[in-house]
Scaffold this active site. Structure first.
Site, PDB file in Angstrom:
ATOM      1  N   ARG A  38      55.039  83.828  52.142  1.00 43.06           N
ATOM      2  CA  ARG A  38      54.657  83.338  50.816  1.00 43.06           C
ATOM      3  C   ARG A  38      53.780  84.373  50.145  1.00 43.06           C
ATOM      4  O   ARG A  38      53.061  85.118  50.818  1.00 43.06           O
ATOM      5  CB  ARG A  38      53.890  82.024  50.923  1.00 43.06           C
ATOM      6  CG  ARG A  38      52.575  82.112  51.680  1.00 43.06           C
ATOM      7  CD  ARG A  38      51.875  80.772  51.708  1.00 43.06           C
ATOM      8  NE  ARG A  38      52.561  79.851  52.586  1.00 43.06           N
ATOM      9  CZ  ARG A  38      52.258  79.663  53.874  1.00 43.06           C
ATOM     10  NH1 ARG A  38      51.267  80.338  54.426  1.00 43.06           N
ATOM     11  NH2 ARG A  38      52.911  78.812  54.619  1.00 43.06           N
ATOM     12  N   SER A  95      49.760  93.447  52.015  1.00 40.95           N
ATOM     13  CA  SER A  95      48.739  92.486  52.451  1.00 40.95           C
ATOM     14  C   SER A  95      49.036  91.055  52.036  1.00 40.95           C
ATOM     15  O   SER A  95      48.270  90.420  51.286  1.00 40.95           O
ATOM     16  CB  SER A  95      47.377  92.948  51.953  1.00 40.95           C
ATOM     17  OG  SER A  95      47.148  94.235  52.457  1.00 40.95           O
ATOM     18  N   ASP A 154      46.599  94.605  55.757  1.00 39.50           N
ATOM     19  CA  ASP A 154      45.320  95.326  55.599  1.00 39.50           C
ATOM     20  C   ASP A 154      44.347  95.047  56.741  1.00 39.50           C
ATOM     21  O   ASP A 154      43.590  95.926  57.164  1.00 39.50           O
ATOM     22  CB  ASP A 154      44.672  95.036  54.222  1.00 39.50           C
ATOM     23  CG  ASP A 154      44.558  93.557  53.883  1.00 39.50           C
ATOM     24  OD1 ASP A 154      45.001  92.714  54.684  1.00 39.50           O
ATOM     25  OD2 ASP A 154      44.024  93.245  52.800  1.00 39.50           O
TER      26      ASP A 154
HETATM   27  C1  BGC Z   1      46.820  87.608  52.542  1.00 40.90           C
HETATM   28  C2  BGC Z   1      46.563  88.446  53.763  1.00 40.90           C
HETATM   29  C3  BGC Z   1      45.569  89.534  53.452  1.00 40.90           C
HETATM   30  C4  BGC Z   1      44.323  88.955  52.789  1.00 40.90           C
HETATM   31  C5  BGC Z   1      43.314  90.027  52.409  1.00 40.90           C
HETATM   32  C6  BGC Z   1      45.511  87.128  51.921  1.00 40.90           C
HETATM   33  O1  BGC Z   1      45.772  86.459  50.727  1.00 40.90           O
HETATM   34  O2  BGC Z   1      47.610  86.497  52.876  1.00 40.90           O
HETATM   35  O3  BGC Z   1      47.758  89.015  54.245  1.00 40.90           O
HETATM   36  O4  BGC Z   1      45.215  90.180  54.633  1.00 40.90           O
HETATM   37  O5  BGC Z   1      44.681  88.251  51.634  1.00 40.90           O
HETATM   38  O6  BGC Z   1      43.864  90.967  51.574  1.00 40.90           O
END
Ligand code: BGC
Length: 518
Positions: free
Chosen positions: A211, A196, A251
């Site tokens: 990142r 995620s 996610d």
């Molecule tokens: C991430 C996402 C993720 C979200 C919730 C963010 O910091 O960049 O990829 O879906 O958090 O978990």
């Protein structure tokens, strides 16, 4: 490496705020980005400020109200610019909001079935699941959670993935055998890896980390293919020889698919937890940046928006307070995830703490008391905001408890009322900004007339009192009465069940010879 220990947290137990303590840093921007130990010394001159010259808490509140309140008009302006940013992200690679094509083609049939592994690396915990899809929207899940330490989030990426592989290997070993709910020896097992964080995907089982977010900083990972790194780690464990990384997913994408699996009215998924983000289903002809792939225009594909990055770097669109700016400057990723830093559970407690620090510095709070505990960055958990907001007592006994127990500070009733009101301002702003993001997708996709369901998950959404209601109020502020047609609901487990369904969909797609190159 020490063997991974299953966490004591029972499966499905969601922690209200997953915001984690960070190394102590000064409230002053350090310039170099190096952490500087926090220091705050109460001086004699502070202590001698006569109480009569101090503003009352009510006066202070007025100032914070104007800083943290988002008017409906301001929300509509944010939504308009958000829509533009979403559209640009579909046209060009390398945009701030990257609108990532996921290669998850269309909705599940709900007939997906079989056994699948899911690995979930999202923020606080690492989770391994064995999901038995039974078709018809039904499933069974067996899972183990492992707590990730702060050190693990900062150590070399390869070590982090080795730890992930070790957890999967332990899990597979434990659950291999004969009978129901067991992994069959010598049968290939497809694994969906829910990772995620923003990744650029050239195909579904690949992803270059753009990142780290949510306080992760593992070196030697950004810019690399995390799927390849994890595969290399799995190869170190013979017990994983039949496990095949089939899909690398976000996610939100998992949540979109899992929520639709159980509630086909779902068109959008949002995560509002330690981080924040959304996914939705797009028509391929609108994703013009992937035209060279030759996928038919009418095909549907899920998009992982990575909307937490909205307004990063330039900061044109969102009204940021001085506390938001400090949170950003003192984070391990200044300038990045601008939207997320105003909304997500990792940051709300810190925003609150910085307001209190300002009042302490001005000599308007806690005079004569030792405030060093409150001076420690990230020492005020977002869960405290949520607890303060739901304190049912006139004396605000929960608030007393938080300040005496965790910070050894005595509070007056007027102060406690102020704290609760401040928590409400910060929590409400987060929910209304989340509503702006949802409204942008609704506008872009034209879902308003027909209405739609939004599958939502994450600790803020699930545990922060009134968060969903505030989102719904926000949607009405943006769209008028029609906003009532957009309804959020608690989503199905995207990172476990969703990941398994996507692994199943991908396995079938590849077996059917459909878009096998992605
Ligand atoms: C991430 C996402 C993720 C979200 C919730 C963010 O910091 O960049 O990829 O879906 O958090 O978990």
């Amino acid at each position: 490496m020490a063997a991974p220990h299953p966490s004591a947290t029972p499966p499905h137990d969601v922690v209200i705020s997953e915001s984690l303590p960070k190394p102590a840093i000064s409230r002053e921007p350090s310039g170099s980005g190096n952490p500087v130990p926090a220091s705050h010394t109460r001086t004699q001159s502070n202590a001698s400020v006569p109480h009569a010259t101090k503003k009352t808490m009510v006066d202070h509140l007025r100032k914070y109200e104007s800083l943290f309140t988002l008017t409906p008009q301001r929300m509509r302006i944010i939504v308009d610019s958000f829509v533009e940013v979403l559209e640009i992200g579909l046209k060009e690679f390398g945009q701030t909001v990257p609108m990532i094509p996921t290669y998850v083609f269309g909705w599940p049939t709900r007939m997906e079935n079989g056994d699948f592994l899911a690995l979930d690396l999202g923020g606080t915990n690492l989770r391994v699941c064995l999901v038995h899809l039974q078709g018809d929207g039904r499933f069974e899940i067996t899972q183990t959670k492992y707590r990730l330490t702060e050190e693990q989030k900062q150590e070399d990426g390869m070590k982090l993935f080795d730890f992930c592989a070790e957890c999967v290997a332990n899990f597979v070993e434990l659950h291999t055998g004969e009978g129901r709910g067991k992994i069959k020896e010598d049968e290939e097992l497809a694994l969906g890896f829910t990772f995620s964080y923003p990744v650029n995907q050239a195909r579904i089982d690949h992803g270059e980390l753009i990142r780290w977010t949510k306080g992760f900083g593992a070196p030697n990972t950004e810019g690399k293919d995390v799927a390849a790194m994890f595969r290399a780690s799995m190869e170190k464990y013979p017990v994983l020889k039949n496990v095949k990384l089939t899909a690398l997913i976000n996610d939100t994408t998992g949540t979109l698919i899992a929520s639709h699996y159980v509630n086909p009215r779902t068109k959008i998924a949002v995560i509002l937890g330690t981080g924040c983000n959304a996914a939705y289903m797009e028509t391929v002809e609108n994703i013009t940046k992937i035209a060279p792939l030759g996928i038919p225009g009418e095909q549907q594909m899920a998009i992982n928006c990575e909307w937490g990055a909205f307004d990063s770097f330039q900061h044109y669109h969102l009204p940021r307070t001085p506390y938001d700016i400090l949170v950003d400057e003192q984070s391990n990723k200044p300038g990045e995830q601008a939207f997320e830093k105003l909304i997500s559970g990792r940051y709300l407690g810190e925003i609150f703490r910085l307001v209190l620090c300002e009042l302490i510095d001005a000599g308007d709070l806690f005079l004569g008391q030792n405030t060093y505990k409150l001076e420690i960055p990230y020492s005020f958990d977002t869960a405290f905001l949520s607890l303060m907001e739901s304190d049912p007592t006139d004396e605000l006994l929960t608030v007393i408890g938080i300040f005496t127990h965790f910070h050894q500070i005595e509070t007056t009733l007027a102060e406690r009322q102020f704290f609760r009101a401040l928590a409400r301002l910060i929590g409400r702003r987060a929910a209304r900004l989340s509503a702006c993001g949802i409204a942008a997708i609704v506008s872009k996709c034209g879902y308003l007339e027909e209405g739609c369901s939004v599958g939502a998950d994450g600790s803020l959404y699930n545990k922060y009192p009134g968060f969903a209601d505030r989102i719904h109020e926000g949607l009405v502020d943006v769209f008028g009465d029609k906003g009532k047609r957009i309804v959020t609901h608690h989503a199905e487990d995207g990172s476990g069940v969703g990941s398994a369904i996507i692994a199943a969909m991908t396995k079938k797609r590849k077996a059917d010879g459909l878009f096998v190159h992605v």
